[in-house]
Design a protein around this motif. Structure first.
Motif, mmCIF file in Angstrom:
data_model
loop_
_atom_site.group_PDB
_atom_site.id
_atom_site.type_symbol
_atom_site.label_atom_id
_atom_site.label_comp_id
_atom_site.label_asym_id
_atom_site.label_seq_id
_atom_site.Cartn_x
_atom_site.Cartn_y
_atom_site.Cartn_z
ATOM 1 N N ASP A 116 60.215 98.215 -24.500
ATOM 2 C CA ASP A 116 60.175 96.774 -24.252
ATOM 3 C C ASP A 116 59.025 96.399 -23.321
ATOM 4 N N ASP A 135 55.348 96.355 -24.703
ATOM 5 C CA ASP A 135 55.031 95.249 -25.614
ATOM 6 C C ASP A 135 54.199 95.751 -26.795
ATOM 7 N N GLU A 165 54.745 95.077 -33.556
ATOM 8 C CA GLU A 165 55.971 95.183 -34.343
ATOM 9 C C GLU A 165 55.933 96.444 -35.210
ATOM 10 N N GLY A 166 57.006 97.203 -35.142
ATOM 11 C CA GLY A 166 57.102 98.441 -35.911
ATOM 12 C C GLY A 166 56.678 99.674 -35.145
#
Length: 211
Positions: free
Chosen positions: A65, A68, A71-72
């Motif tokens: 988390d 950052d 995505e994926g």
């Protein structure tokens, strides 16, 4: 008449090479022994120890988390090793934390020294000297001890060091020790070579008795 052609078989390890490798192994043995002494000296003189621990799953997920990542993308692996500096440890815990590295270095020193003795007899033209089988058995023992026991000692030392940390809530670190069959298999192979040398020495003695 056709004269028979004489062929010479080039040795895989000549006397000069055997002597050079023997000297190199002696230097390795001396260096490993000095490093082992340095590791133990550090454990005595420092009031802290550096141990290998692994990030817990909760910490790894929290890192996902915080990083950052796109995505994926995600950190893979349940056990991510890190070096943890633990201060204010008693002497016994410090020595325990250093014992794994010290034993590994001592195993290298013993194995290199024993193998150097074998190469010295090869250089002297006596590859089947009686003591070579014993020296090779020592090499096999050094391989097994140096490959199997240090990881266990490192894990025990890390657990002891973590026990002196006052961590609130879920611990962010875990300890883990892996076992591999490779040192045992290598030790068996070297023992097989030692047995071959022992039988070769016995055959050489029988031949000498017939002369």
């Amino acid at each position: 008449m056709v004269r028979r052609m004489q062929t010479t078989v080039k040795p895989l390890l000549g006397p000069r090479a055997a002597g050079a490798y023997a000297v190199l192994l002696l230097l390795v043995a001396a260096g490993a022994a000095l490093l082992a002494a340095g590791v133990l000296f550090t454990g005595v003189t420092r009031d802290a120890a550096d141990v290998t621990v692994y990030l817990s799953n909760s910490v790894r997920l929290d890192l996902d988390d915080r990083l950052d990542l796109p995505e994926g993308a995600a950190l893979l692996g349940n056990l991510l090793p890190v070096q943890l500096h633990v201060p204010d440890l008693p002497l016994d815990v410090r020595l325990l934390a250093q014992s794994g590295d010290a034993l590994l270095l001592l195993s290298i020193a013993v194995g290199a020294l024993a193998l150097a003795q074998v190469l010295r007899t090869v250089r002297a033209g006596r590859p089947f000297a009686r003591r070579n089988a014993t020296w090779l058995a020592v090499v096999a023992g050094a391989v097994v001890v140096g490959g199997c026991i240090p990881p266990v000692l490192r894990n025990v030392g890390a657990q002891a060091a973590l026990g002196h940390l006052e961590v609130r809530g879920d611990p962010p670190f875990v300890t883990w020790s892996s076992f591999t069959w490779t040192p045992l298999l290598l030790g068996i192979v070297v023992l097989g070579i030692a047995e071959a040398f022992r039988r070769g020495a016995a055959m050489a003695d029988d031949v000498d008795g017939l002369v």
